[in-house]
Design a protein around this motif. Structure first.
Motif, PDB file in Angstrom:
ATOM      1  N   GLY A  76       7.788  -2.507  14.553  1.00 30.71           N
ATOM      2  CA  GLY A  76       7.544  -1.665  15.720  1.00 30.71           C
ATOM      3  C   GLY A  76       6.675  -2.413  16.700  1.00 30.71           C
ATOM      4  O   GLY A  76       6.354  -3.585  16.506  1.00 30.71           O
ATOM      5  N   SER A  77       6.273  -1.736  17.731  1.00 31.75           N
ATOM      6  CA  SER A  77       5.444  -2.358  18.739  1.00 31.75           C
ATOM      7  C   SER A  77       4.108  -2.785  18.142  1.00 31.75           C
ATOM      8  O   SER A  77       3.323  -1.961  17.681  1.00 31.75           O
ATOM      9  N   ARG A  78       3.893  -4.074  18.103  1.00 29.22           N
ATOM     10  CA  ARG A  78       2.646  -4.686  17.610  1.00 29.22           C
ATOM     11  C   ARG A  78       2.320  -4.334  16.164  1.00 29.22           C
ATOM     12  O   ARG A  78       1.158  -4.314  15.767  1.00 29.22           O
ATOM     13  N   ARG A  79       3.362  -4.029  15.342  1.00 31.20           N
ATOM     14  CA  ARG A  79       3.090  -3.730  13.940  1.00 31.20           C
ATOM     15  C   ARG A  79       4.294  -4.054  13.085  1.00 31.20           C
ATOM     16  O   ARG A  79       5.434  -3.885  13.494  1.00 31.20           O
ATOM     17  N   MET A  80       4.010  -4.532  11.894  1.00 28.18           N
ATOM     18  CA  MET A  80       5.033  -4.767  10.878  1.00 28.18           C
ATOM     19  C   MET A  80       4.465  -4.326   9.546  1.00 28.18           C
ATOM     20  O   MET A  80       3.280  -4.542   9.265  1.00 28.18           O
ATOM     21  N   GLU A  81       5.309  -3.689   8.741  1.00 27.61           N
ATOM     22  CA  GLU A  81       4.894  -3.357   7.386  1.00 27.61           C
ATOM     23  C   GLU A  81       6.109  -3.360   6.477  1.00 27.61           C
ATOM     24  O   GLU A  81       7.221  -3.034   6.894  1.00 27.61           O
ATOM     25  N   ILE A  82       5.883  -3.757   5.260  1.00 22.74           N
ATOM     26  CA  ILE A  82       6.952  -3.806   4.274  1.00 22.74           C
ATOM     27  C   ILE A  82       7.332  -2.379   3.896  1.00 22.74           C
ATOM     28  O   ILE A  82       6.459  -1.512   3.740  1.00 22.74           O
ATOM     29  N   ALA A  83       8.635  -2.132   3.752  1.00 16.80           N
ATOM     30  CA  ALA A  83       9.146  -0.806   3.412  1.00 16.80           C
ATOM     31  C   ALA A  83       8.540  -0.314   2.098  1.00 16.80           C
ATOM     32  O   ALA A  83       8.285  -1.102   1.177  1.00 16.80           O
ATOM     33  N   ALA A  84       8.313   0.990   2.013  1.00 11.72           N
ATOM     34  CA  ALA A  84       7.638   1.592   0.851  1.00 11.72           C
ATOM     35  C   ALA A  84       8.359   1.289  -0.459  1.00 11.72           C
ATOM     36  O   ALA A  84       7.705   0.949  -1.458  1.00 11.72           O
ATOM     37  N   ASP A  85       9.682   1.381  -0.477  1.00  9.62           N
ATOM     38  CA  ASP A  85      10.406   1.124  -1.725  1.00  9.62           C
ATOM     39  C   ASP A  85      10.257  -0.326  -2.166  1.00  9.62           C
ATOM     40  O   ASP A  85      10.148  -0.619  -3.358  1.00  9.62           O
ATOM     41  N   ARG A  86      10.183  -1.247  -1.220  1.00  7.43           N
ATOM     42  CA  ARG A  86       9.977  -2.656  -1.559  1.00  7.43           C
ATOM     43  C   ARG A  86       8.548  -2.878  -2.055  1.00  7.43           C
ATOM     44  O   ARG A  86       8.324  -3.675  -2.970  1.00  7.43           O
ATOM     45  N   MET A  87       7.587  -2.169  -1.480  1.00 10.32           N
ATOM     46  CA  MET A  87       6.209  -2.280  -1.948  1.00 10.32           C
ATOM     47  C   MET A  87       6.081  -1.807  -3.387  1.00 10.32           C
ATOM     48  O   MET A  87       5.350  -2.405  -4.184  1.00 10.32           O
ATOM     49  N   VAL A  88       6.798  -0.740  -3.753  1.00  9.03           N
ATOM     50  CA  VAL A  88       6.788  -0.258  -5.139  1.00  9.03           C
ATOM     51  C   VAL A  88       7.320  -1.354  -6.059  1.00  9.03           C
ATOM     52  O   VAL A  88       6.736  -1.625  -7.123  1.00  9.03           O
ATOM     53  N   GLU A  89       8.414  -2.008  -5.669  1.00 10.56           N
ATOM     54  CA  GLU A  89       8.958  -3.110  -6.469  1.00 10.56           C
ATOM     55  C   GLU A  89       7.948  -4.242  -6.611  1.00 10.56           C
ATOM     56  O   GLU A  89       7.780  -4.799  -7.698  1.00 10.56           O
ATOM     57  N   PHE A  90       7.285  -4.586  -5.512  1.00 10.84           N
ATOM     58  CA  PHE A  90       6.286  -5.648  -5.574  1.00 10.84           C
ATOM     59  C   PHE A  90       5.152  -5.271  -6.514  1.00 10.84           C
ATOM     60  O   PHE A  90       4.690  -6.101  -7.310  1.00 10.84           O
ATOM     61  N   LEU A  91       4.689  -4.032  -6.444  1.00 10.51           N
ATOM     62  CA  LEU A  91       3.609  -3.592  -7.324  1.00 10.51           C
ATOM     63  C   LEU A  91       4.035  -3.686  -8.785  1.00 10.51           C
ATOM     64  O   LEU A  91       3.276  -4.175  -9.628  1.00 10.51           O
ATOM     65  N   GLU A  92       5.245  -3.249  -9.089  1.00 10.56           N
ATOM     66  CA  GLU A  92       5.760  -3.351 -10.456  1.00 10.56           C
ATOM     67  C   GLU A  92       5.844  -4.804 -10.906  1.00 10.56           C
ATOM     68  O   GLU A  92       5.503  -5.133 -12.041  1.00 10.56           O
ATOM     69  N   ASN A  93       6.274  -5.679  -9.998  1.00  7.68           N
ATOM     70  CA  ASN A  93       6.431  -7.091 -10.343  1.00  7.68           C
ATOM     71  C   ASN A  93       5.109  -7.806 -10.560  1.00  7.68           C
ATOM     72  O   ASN A  93       5.040  -8.739 -11.366  1.00  7.68           O
ATOM     73  N   ILE A  94       4.063  -7.398  -9.864  1.00 14.44           N
ATOM     74  CA  ILE A  94       2.795  -8.102 -10.065  1.00 14.44           C
ATOM     75  C   ILE A  94       2.049  -7.572 -11.284  1.00 14.44           C
ATOM     76  O   ILE A  94       1.134  -8.240 -11.775  1.00 14.44           O
TER      77      ILE A  94
END
Length: 125
Positions: A76-94
């Motif tokens: 979006g305008s002046r912001r980027m964030e990783i999608a929530a479902d991808r963040m859940v995957e990342f949390l599980e992976n770490i």
């Protein structure tokens, strides 16, 4: 191949005309503060794609829009964030990942959004 096609030339022209164009594999994003500018750039890109024999999948096309999601990232305008479902995957992976895997995930997430990286670090503890 792309560089030597009408599509590649159109993308370079649009990008050089102060309308930033981002390309990753088969995704093309045109950025601007003005919807008419994006519409014009997309028209040029579509026409060049047709001339080059590249097919643009209308079912996967979005915008112009104030925000969009591409590459599992909300942009979006002046912001980027990783999608929530991808963040859940990342949390599980770490949780059970090797030190190298964890470092890779944290570095990637931090390159997109440092606040989300900090959330992963806190969630890992």
């Amino acid at each position: 191949m792309l560089d030597h096609s009408a599509l590649g030339a159109a993308i370079a022209c649009v990008n050089n005309a102060v309308w930033p164009v981002s390309i990753y594999v088969d995704d093309i994003i045109v950025s601007s503060h003005d919807v008419a500018t994006v519409d014009h750039a997309l028209s040029e890109i579509r026409a060049a794609a047709d001339a080059s024999g590249f097919v643009i999948n209308d079912a996967k096309s979005d915008g112009p829009a104030a925000e969009l999601t591409a590459f599992n990232i909300h942009i979006g305008s002046r912001r980027m964030e990783i999608a929530a479902d991808r963040m859940v995957e990342f949390l599980e992976n770490i949780q059970g990942g090797s030190d190298e895997q964890v470092a890779g995930i944290l570095n990637y997430v931090g390159s997109v959004n440092e606040g989300q990286r900090e959330l992963l670090v806190a969630g890992r503890d």
